[in-house]
Design an enzyme around this catalytic site. Structure first.
Site, mmCIF file in Angstrom:
data_model
loop_
_atom_site.group_PDB
_atom_site.id
_atom_site.type_symbol
_atom_site.label_atom_id
_atom_site.label_comp_id
_atom_site.label_asym_id
_atom_site.label_seq_id
_atom_site.Cartn_x
_atom_site.Cartn_y
_atom_site.Cartn_z
ATOM 1 N N GLY A 62 -146.926 -22.867 -58.727
ATOM 2 C CA GLY A 62 -147.499 -24.150 -59.144
ATOM 3 C C GLY A 62 -148.708 -24.566 -58.323
ATOM 4 O O GLY A 62 -149.536 -23.745 -57.925
ATOM 5 N N PHE A 69 -136.522 -34.472 -61.892
ATOM 6 C CA PHE A 69 -136.115 -34.311 -63.296
ATOM 7 C C PHE A 69 -136.072 -35.686 -63.928
ATOM 8 O O PHE A 69 -136.004 -36.698 -63.230
ATOM 9 C CB PHE A 69 -134.750 -33.592 -63.411
ATOM 10 C CG PHE A 69 -133.681 -34.171 -62.524
ATOM 11 C CD1 PHE A 69 -133.081 -35.388 -62.821
ATOM 12 C CD2 PHE A 69 -133.265 -33.500 -61.378
ATOM 13 C CE1 PHE A 69 -132.094 -35.927 -62.003
ATOM 14 C CE2 PHE A 69 -132.277 -34.044 -60.545
ATOM 15 C CZ PHE A 69 -131.697 -35.262 -60.863
ATOM 16 N N TYR A 110 -146.714 -43.080 -58.817
ATOM 17 C CA TYR A 110 -145.587 -44.009 -58.987
ATOM 18 C C TYR A 110 -144.847 -44.272 -57.669
ATOM 19 O O TYR A 110 -143.839 -44.974 -57.660
ATOM 20 C CB TYR A 110 -144.662 -43.598 -60.140
ATOM 21 C CG TYR A 110 -143.988 -42.254 -60.056
ATOM 22 C CD1 TYR A 110 -142.963 -42.007 -59.152
ATOM 23 C CD2 TYR A 110 -144.345 -41.231 -60.935
ATOM 24 C CE1 TYR A 110 -142.328 -40.788 -59.093
ATOM 25 C CE2 TYR A 110 -143.719 -40.005 -60.889
ATOM 26 C CZ TYR A 110 -142.715 -39.782 -59.960
ATOM 27 O OH TYR A 110 -142.080 -38.569 -59.913
HETATM 28 N N1 COA Z 1 -130.178 -34.861 -64.803
HETATM 29 C C1 COA Z 1 -129.179 -35.423 -64.060
HETATM 30 N N2 COA Z 1 -128.642 -34.834 -62.954
HETATM 31 C C2 COA Z 1 -129.142 -33.623 -62.595
HETATM 32 C C3 COA Z 1 -130.184 -32.996 -63.314
HETATM 33 C C4 COA Z 1 -130.699 -33.656 -64.474
HETATM 34 N N3 COA Z 1 -131.671 -33.103 -65.198
HETATM 35 N N4 COA Z 1 -130.464 -31.818 -62.699
HETATM 36 C C5 COA Z 1 -129.616 -31.719 -61.642
HETATM 37 N N5 COA Z 1 -128.835 -32.814 -61.569
HETATM 38 C C6 COA Z 1 -127.785 -33.085 -60.622
HETATM 39 C C7 COA Z 1 -126.708 -32.037 -60.672
HETATM 40 O O1 COA Z 1 -125.773 -32.329 -61.693
HETATM 41 C C8 COA Z 1 -126.122 -32.143 -59.276
HETATM 42 O O2 COA Z 1 -125.274 -33.264 -59.154
HETATM 43 P P1 COA Z 1 -123.634 -33.105 -59.197
HETATM 44 O O3 COA Z 1 -123.295 -32.178 -58.057
HETATM 45 O O4 COA Z 1 -123.122 -34.488 -58.993
HETATM 46 O O5 COA Z 1 -123.332 -32.550 -60.543
HETATM 47 C C9 COA Z 1 -127.315 -32.455 -58.402
HETATM 48 O O6 COA Z 1 -128.311 -32.974 -59.282
HETATM 49 C C10 COA Z 1 -127.860 -31.227 -57.721
HETATM 50 O O7 COA Z 1 -128.195 -30.288 -58.707
HETATM 51 P P2 COA Z 1 -128.286 -28.726 -58.380
HETATM 52 O O8 COA Z 1 -128.735 -28.017 -59.602
HETATM 53 O O9 COA Z 1 -127.006 -28.285 -57.729
HETATM 54 O O10 COA Z 1 -129.395 -28.743 -57.239
HETATM 55 P P3 COA Z 1 -130.401 -27.631 -56.831
HETATM 56 O O11 COA Z 1 -130.655 -27.796 -55.396
HETATM 57 O O12 COA Z 1 -129.997 -26.280 -57.312
HETATM 58 O O13 COA Z 1 -131.713 -27.994 -57.694
HETATM 59 C C11 COA Z 1 -133.179 -29.700 -58.578
HETATM 60 C C12 COA Z 1 -132.518 -29.097 -57.355
HETATM 61 C C13 COA Z 1 -132.113 -30.342 -59.445
HETATM 62 C C14 COA Z 1 -134.188 -30.745 -58.127
HETATM 63 C C15 COA Z 1 -133.866 -28.612 -59.445
HETATM 64 O O14 COA Z 1 -134.468 -29.222 -60.573
HETATM 65 C C16 COA Z 1 -134.896 -27.838 -58.670
HETATM 66 O O15 COA Z 1 -134.576 -26.877 -58.006
HETATM 67 N N6 COA Z 1 -136.171 -28.239 -58.725
HETATM 68 C C17 COA Z 1 -137.239 -27.629 -57.947
HETATM 69 C C18 COA Z 1 -138.520 -27.569 -58.681
HETATM 70 C C19 COA Z 1 -138.952 -28.864 -59.263
HETATM 71 O O16 COA Z 1 -138.186 -29.779 -59.505
HETATM 72 N N7 COA Z 1 -140.206 -28.947 -59.541
HETATM 73 C C20 COA Z 1 -140.795 -30.134 -60.119
HETATM 74 C C21 COA Z 1 -141.542 -30.853 -59.105
HETATM 75 S S1 COA Z 1 -142.464 -32.180 -59.859
#
Ligand code: COA
Length: 285
Positions: free
Chosen positions: A20, A99, A148
Protein backbone atom coordinates in the site's frame (compact mmCIF):
# COMPACT_ATOMS: atom_id res chain seq x y z
CA UNK A 1 10.79 17.63 -7.68
CA UNK A 2 13.69 16.66 -5.38
CA UNK A 3 17.39 16.59 -6.04
CA UNK A 4 19.09 13.18 -6.33
CA UNK A 5 20.51 11.91 -3.05
CA UNK A 6 18.25 14.15 -0.95
CA UNK A 7 17.85 11.36 1.63
CA UNK A 8 21.32 9.79 1.26
CA UNK A 9 22.15 10.37 4.94
CA UNK A 10 18.89 8.87 6.15
CA UNK A 11 17.94 5.43 7.42
CA UNK A 12 14.15 5.31 7.55
CA UNK A 13 12.00 2.73 9.32
CA UNK A 14 8.55 2.38 7.70
CA UNK A 15 6.01 0.28 9.59
CA UNK A 16 3.71 -1.54 7.18
CA UNK A 17 6.27 -0.73 4.47
CA UNK A 18 5.64 -3.87 2.43
CA UNK A 19 2.34 -2.86 0.84
CA UNK A 20 0.00 0.00 0.00
CA UNK A 21 1.03 3.55 0.79
CA UNK A 22 3.84 2.29 3.05
CA UNK A 23 5.47 0.61 0.07
CA UNK A 24 4.97 3.67 -2.16
CA UNK A 25 6.61 5.94 0.42
CA UNK A 26 9.44 3.43 0.93
CA UNK A 27 10.12 3.27 -2.79
CA UNK A 28 10.25 7.07 -3.07
CA UNK A 29 12.60 7.38 -0.07
CA UNK A 30 14.89 4.72 -1.57
CA UNK A 31 14.87 6.45 -4.97
CA UNK A 32 16.25 9.51 -3.19
CA UNK A 33 19.03 7.53 -1.51
CA UNK A 34 17.58 6.49 1.87
CA UNK A 35 18.36 3.06 3.28
CA UNK A 36 15.26 1.40 4.67
CA UNK A 37 13.97 -0.83 7.40
CA UNK A 38 10.47 -2.09 6.63
CA UNK A 39 8.24 -4.28 8.76
CA UNK A 40 4.85 -5.93 8.46
CA UNK A 41 3.01 -9.03 9.54
CA UNK A 42 3.15 -10.89 6.20
CA UNK A 43 6.71 -12.11 5.60
CA UNK A 44 6.31 -13.06 1.92
CA UNK A 45 4.81 -9.72 0.92
CA UNK A 46 7.47 -7.89 2.89
CA UNK A 47 10.34 -9.78 1.27
CA UNK A 48 9.08 -9.30 -2.26
CA UNK A 49 8.58 -5.55 -1.60
CA UNK A 50 12.15 -5.28 -0.28
CA UNK A 51 13.54 -7.08 -3.32
CA UNK A 52 11.49 -4.92 -5.70
CA UNK A 53 12.66 -1.68 -4.04
CA UNK A 54 16.31 -2.79 -3.96
CA UNK A 55 16.24 -3.77 -7.64
CA UNK A 56 14.50 -0.54 -8.68
CA UNK A 57 16.70 1.85 -6.68
CA UNK A 58 19.95 0.17 -5.61
CA UNK A 59 19.26 1.21 -2.01
CA UNK A 60 19.53 -1.36 0.77
CA UNK A 61 16.32 -2.56 2.43
CA UNK A 62 16.13 -4.60 5.63
CA UNK A 63 12.75 -6.34 5.82
CA UNK A 64 11.67 -7.99 9.05
CA UNK A 65 8.31 -9.44 10.09
CA UNK A 66 6.86 -7.72 13.12
CA UNK A 67 3.51 -7.01 14.76
CA UNK A 68 3.62 -3.41 16.01
CA UNK A 69 1.28 -4.34 18.87
CA UNK A 70 4.23 -6.09 20.55
CA UNK A 71 6.88 -3.68 21.88
CA UNK A 72 9.49 -6.45 22.09
CA UNK A 73 9.11 -7.23 18.38
CA UNK A 74 9.34 -3.55 17.45
CA UNK A 75 12.46 -3.06 19.59
CA UNK A 76 14.07 -6.09 17.93
CA UNK A 77 13.47 -4.62 14.45
CA UNK A 78 14.84 -1.22 15.48
CA UNK A 79 17.96 -2.87 16.98
CA UNK A 80 18.45 -4.97 13.83
CA UNK A 81 18.24 -1.76 11.75
CA UNK A 82 20.82 -0.05 13.94
CA UNK A 83 23.11 -3.11 13.79
CA UNK A 84 22.85 -3.19 10.00
CA UNK A 85 23.04 0.51 9.16
CA UNK A 86 24.62 2.11 12.24
CA UNK A 87 21.63 4.30 13.06
CA UNK A 88 17.96 5.04 12.33
CA UNK A 89 17.21 8.68 11.57
CA UNK A 90 13.58 8.50 10.46
CA UNK A 91 10.39 6.69 11.36
CA UNK A 92 7.12 6.55 9.45
CA UNK A 93 4.19 5.28 11.52
CA UNK A 94 2.18 3.86 8.65
CA UNK A 95 0.94 0.43 9.83
CA UNK A 96 -2.81 0.54 10.44
CA UNK A 97 -5.91 -1.57 10.84
CA UNK A 98 -9.46 -0.50 10.09
CA UNK A 99 -12.89 -1.73 9.00
CA UNK A 100 -16.39 -0.35 8.60
CA UNK A 101 -18.88 -1.44 11.25
CA UNK A 102 -21.95 -0.19 13.06
CA UNK A 103 -20.45 0.73 16.41
CA UNK A 104 -23.17 -0.93 18.49
CA UNK A 105 -22.16 -4.31 17.01
CA UNK A 106 -18.48 -4.06 18.00
CA UNK A 107 -16.90 -6.31 20.61
CA UNK A 108 -14.42 -4.96 23.09
CA UNK A 109 -11.74 -6.94 21.28
CA UNK A 110 -12.66 -5.37 17.92
CA UNK A 111 -12.19 -1.89 19.39
CA UNK A 112 -8.99 -2.91 21.16
CA UNK A 113 -7.53 -4.56 18.07
CA UNK A 114 -7.70 -1.41 15.95
CA UNK A 115 -6.55 0.87 18.78
CA UNK A 116 -3.65 -1.52 19.53
CA UNK A 117 -2.44 -1.55 15.94
CA UNK A 118 -2.89 2.15 15.20
CA UNK A 119 -2.26 3.96 18.48
CA UNK A 120 -0.27 1.53 20.63
CA UNK A 121 1.67 0.38 17.56
CA UNK A 122 2.61 3.97 16.65
CA UNK A 123 3.60 4.59 20.26
CA UNK A 124 5.78 1.46 20.33
CA UNK A 125 7.67 2.41 17.17
CA UNK A 126 8.00 6.03 18.29
CA UNK A 127 9.30 4.94 21.69
CA UNK A 128 11.81 2.42 20.32
CA UNK A 129 13.13 4.82 17.66
CA UNK A 130 12.83 7.87 19.91
CA UNK A 131 15.13 6.45 22.60
CA UNK A 132 17.77 5.82 19.95
CA UNK A 133 17.22 9.23 18.28
CA UNK A 134 17.58 10.99 21.65
CA UNK A 135 21.01 9.37 22.03
CA UNK A 136 21.98 10.45 18.51
CA UNK A 137 20.55 13.95 18.93
CA UNK A 138 18.51 13.88 15.73
CA UNK A 139 15.46 12.24 14.21
CA UNK A 140 12.28 12.75 12.20
CA UNK A 141 9.00 10.98 12.87
CA UNK A 142 6.06 11.09 10.48
CA UNK A 143 2.71 9.53 11.36
CA UNK A 144 -0.10 8.77 8.96
CA UNK A 145 -3.28 9.96 10.57
CA UNK A 146 -6.57 10.97 8.91
CA UNK A 147 -8.86 13.96 8.48
CA UNK A 148 -11.47 12.32 10.71
CA UNK A 149 -9.01 12.49 13.62
CA UNK A 150 -10.50 16.00 14.02
CA UNK A 151 -14.05 15.54 12.85
CA UNK A 152 -14.69 11.96 13.90
CA UNK A 153 -16.54 9.71 11.47
CA UNK A 154 -19.48 7.37 11.60
CA UNK A 155 -18.74 3.63 11.25
CA UNK A 156 -14.99 3.84 12.02
CA UNK A 157 -15.07 4.75 15.72
CA UNK A 158 -12.04 2.63 16.80
CA UNK A 159 -9.93 4.08 14.01
CA UNK A 160 -11.12 7.66 14.68
CA UNK A 161 -10.24 7.32 18.38
CA UNK A 162 -6.86 5.79 17.61
CA UNK A 163 -5.90 8.32 14.92
CA UNK A 164 -6.92 11.21 17.20
CA UNK A 165 -4.52 9.68 19.74
CA UNK A 166 -1.73 9.55 17.16
CA UNK A 167 -2.33 13.23 16.43
CA UNK A 168 -2.14 14.05 20.16
CA UNK A 169 1.07 12.03 20.50
CA UNK A 170 2.59 13.83 17.50
CA UNK A 171 1.86 17.28 18.88
CA UNK A 172 2.88 16.41 22.45
CA UNK A 173 6.24 14.94 21.45
CA UNK A 174 6.87 17.70 18.90
CA UNK A 175 7.30 19.91 21.95
CA UNK A 176 8.81 17.40 24.39
CA UNK A 177 11.47 16.01 22.05
CA UNK A 178 12.36 19.15 20.07
CA UNK A 179 15.17 19.74 22.54
CA UNK A 180 16.75 16.46 21.39
CA UNK A 181 16.66 17.50 17.73
CA UNK A 182 13.65 15.31 16.95
CA UNK A 183 10.76 16.59 14.81
CA UNK A 184 7.34 14.94 14.63
CA UNK A 185 4.76 15.64 11.95
CA UNK A 186 1.75 13.91 10.43
CA UNK A 187 -0.06 13.54 7.14
CA UNK A 188 -3.85 13.30 6.97
CA UNK A 189 -4.66 11.58 3.68
CA UNK A 190 -8.08 11.36 2.07
CA UNK A 191 -8.85 8.36 -0.13
CA UNK A 192 -5.82 6.86 -1.90
CA UNK A 193 -6.60 3.54 -3.57
CA UNK A 194 -4.82 0.61 -1.92
CA UNK A 195 -5.89 -3.01 -1.73
CA UNK A 196 -5.80 -2.97 2.10
CA UNK A 197 -7.88 0.17 2.62
CA UNK A 198 -10.29 -0.06 -0.30
CA UNK A 199 -11.14 -3.72 0.32
CA UNK A 200 -12.21 -2.72 3.85
CA UNK A 201 -13.50 0.81 3.44
CA UNK A 202 -14.95 1.13 -0.07
CA UNK A 203 -18.08 -1.00 -0.42
CA UNK A 204 -18.79 -2.09 -4.02
CA UNK A 205 -20.75 0.51 -6.01
CA UNK A 206 -19.83 3.43 -3.77
CA UNK A 207 -16.75 4.70 -5.63
CA UNK A 208 -18.57 7.23 -7.81
CA UNK A 209 -20.30 8.80 -4.82
CA UNK A 210 -16.98 8.88 -2.98
CA UNK A 211 -15.36 10.74 -5.88
CA UNK A 212 -18.26 13.24 -6.03
CA UNK A 213 -17.52 14.16 -2.40
CA UNK A 214 -14.00 15.26 -3.37
CA UNK A 215 -13.85 18.82 -4.77
CA UNK A 216 -11.01 17.81 -7.14
CA UNK A 217 -13.18 14.88 -8.32
CA UNK A 218 -10.55 12.14 -8.12
CA UNK A 219 -8.73 9.91 -5.66
CA UNK A 220 -5.15 10.67 -4.67
CA UNK A 221 -2.16 9.19 -6.49
CA UNK A 222 0.44 7.38 -4.41
CA UNK A 223 3.24 9.50 -5.81
CA UNK A 224 1.51 12.64 -4.50
CA UNK A 225 1.49 11.34 -0.95
CA UNK A 226 5.01 9.88 -1.28
CA UNK A 227 6.37 13.28 -2.34
CA UNK A 228 4.72 15.02 0.61
CA UNK A 229 6.14 12.37 2.96
CA UNK A 230 9.58 12.87 1.40
CA UNK A 231 9.44 16.60 2.05
CA UNK A 232 8.46 16.06 5.68
CA UNK A 233 11.17 13.41 6.20
CA UNK A 234 13.90 15.49 4.56
CA UNK A 235 16.07 18.25 5.99
CA UNK A 236 14.19 20.61 3.63
CA UNK A 237 11.38 20.74 6.21
CA UNK A 238 13.73 21.33 9.17
CA UNK A 239 11.50 24.05 10.68
CA UNK A 240 8.20 22.14 10.32
CA UNK A 241 7.38 20.52 13.67
CA UNK A 242 4.08 19.34 15.16
CA UNK A 243 2.23 19.98 11.90
CA UNK A 244 -0.39 17.87 10.16
CA UNK A 245 -0.64 18.27 6.41
CA UNK A 246 -3.93 17.26 4.83
CA UNK A 247 -3.78 15.75 1.34
CA UNK A 248 -7.32 14.92 0.29
CA UNK A 249 -8.32 17.05 -2.71
CA UNK A 250 -10.37 19.21 -0.32
CA UNK A 251 -12.59 16.29 0.75
CA UNK A 252 -12.86 17.04 4.46
CA UNK A 253 -13.85 20.68 3.92
CA UNK A 254 -16.68 19.49 1.74
CA UNK A 255 -18.81 18.50 4.74
CA UNK A 256 -19.81 22.18 5.04
CA UNK A 257 -23.44 23.23 5.13
CA UNK A 258 -24.02 23.98 1.42
CA UNK A 259 -21.09 22.21 -0.22
CA UNK A 260 -23.20 19.27 -1.40
CA UNK A 261 -24.85 21.61 -3.96
CA UNK A 262 -21.65 21.30 -6.01
CA UNK A 263 -22.67 17.77 -7.03
CA UNK A 264 -25.84 19.12 -8.74
CA UNK A 265 -25.94 20.26 -12.37
CA UNK A 266 -25.26 24.02 -12.87
CA UNK A 267 -28.77 24.68 -14.25
CA UNK A 268 -30.33 23.15 -11.16
CA UNK A 269 -28.14 25.28 -8.85
CA UNK A 270 -29.00 28.45 -10.83
CA UNK A 271 -32.72 27.56 -10.74
CA UNK A 272 -32.72 26.95 -7.00
CA UNK A 273 -30.88 30.17 -6.24
CA UNK A 274 -33.08 32.22 -8.58
CA UNK A 275 -36.20 30.82 -6.89
CA UNK A 276 -34.89 31.93 -3.50
CA UNK A 277 -33.86 35.35 -4.83
CA UNK A 278 -37.30 35.87 -6.33
CA UNK A 279 -39.03 34.88 -3.10
CA UNK A 280 -36.95 37.28 -1.01
CA UNK A 281 -36.72 40.22 -3.46
CA UNK A 282 -37.86 43.54 -1.98
CA UNK A 283 -40.94 44.88 -3.71
CA UNK A 284 -40.03 47.86 -5.98
CA UNK A 285 -41.31 51.22 -4.74
N1 COA B 1 -16.51 -5.80 11.86
C1 COA B 1 -16.63 -6.01 13.20
N2 COA B 1 -15.67 -6.63 13.95
C2 COA B 1 -14.55 -7.05 13.31
C3 COA B 1 -14.37 -6.85 11.92
C4 COA B 1 -15.41 -6.21 11.18
N3 COA B 1 -15.29 -6.01 9.87
N4 COA B 1 -13.16 -7.37 11.59
C5 COA B 1 -12.62 -7.88 12.73
N5 COA B 1 -13.45 -7.67 13.77
C6 COA B 1 -13.28 -8.08 15.13
C7 COA B 1 -13.14 -9.58 15.25
O1 COA B 1 -14.41 -10.19 15.29
C8 COA B 1 -12.36 -9.70 16.55
O2 COA B 1 -13.20 -9.52 17.67
P1 COA B 1 -13.75 -10.80 18.55
O3 COA B 1 -12.51 -11.50 19.04
O4 COA B 1 -14.55 -10.18 19.65
O5 COA B 1 -14.57 -11.60 17.60
C9 COA B 1 -11.44 -8.51 16.54
O6 COA B 1 -12.02 -7.58 15.63
C10 COA B 1 -10.05 -8.86 16.07
O7 COA B 1 -10.16 -9.42 14.79
P2 COA B 1 -9.02 -10.38 14.20
O8 COA B 1 -9.38 -10.73 12.80
O9 COA B 1 -8.76 -11.49 15.17
O10 COA B 1 -7.76 -9.41 14.27
P3 COA B 1 -6.48 -9.39 13.40
O11 COA B 1 -5.40 -8.88 14.25
O12 COA B 1 -6.25 -10.68 12.69
O13 COA B 1 -6.84 -8.34 12.23
C11 COA B 1 -7.90 -6.27 11.60
C12 COA B 1 -6.89 -6.96 12.49
C13 COA B 1 -9.30 -6.71 11.99
C14 COA B 1 -7.76 -4.76 11.78
C15 COA B 1 -7.70 -6.66 10.11
O14 COA B 1 -8.66 -5.99 9.31
C16 COA B 1 -6.31 -6.34 9.62
O15 COA B 1 -5.41 -7.13 9.78
N6 COA B 1 -6.10 -5.17 9.01
C17 COA B 1 -4.79 -4.71 8.58
C18 COA B 1 -4.84 -3.95 7.31
C19 COA B 1 -5.83 -2.85 7.30
O16 COA B 1 -6.79 -2.80 8.04
N7 COA B 1 -5.62 -1.94 6.40
C20 COA B 1 -6.48 -0.80 6.25
C21 COA B 1 -5.84 0.38 6.79
S1 COA B 1 -6.80 1.83 6.39
Amino acid sequence: MFKDGLLADEVIFVTGGGSGLGKSMSLRFAELGARLVICGRREGILESAAQEIEEATGSEVLALPCDVRDLGQVEAVVQAGIDRFGHISGLVNNAAGNFLAQTETLSSNAFRTVVDIVLTGSFHATLACGRHMIEKGRGTVLSITTTYAWTGSAFVVPSACAKAGVLAMTRSLAVEWARYGIRLNAIAPGPFPTEGAFSRLMPPGIEEAAIRKIPLRRFGEHQELANLATYLMSPQSAYVNGEVVTIDGGEWLNGGEFNHFTSLPDEQIDGMFEQLRAATRKPSK
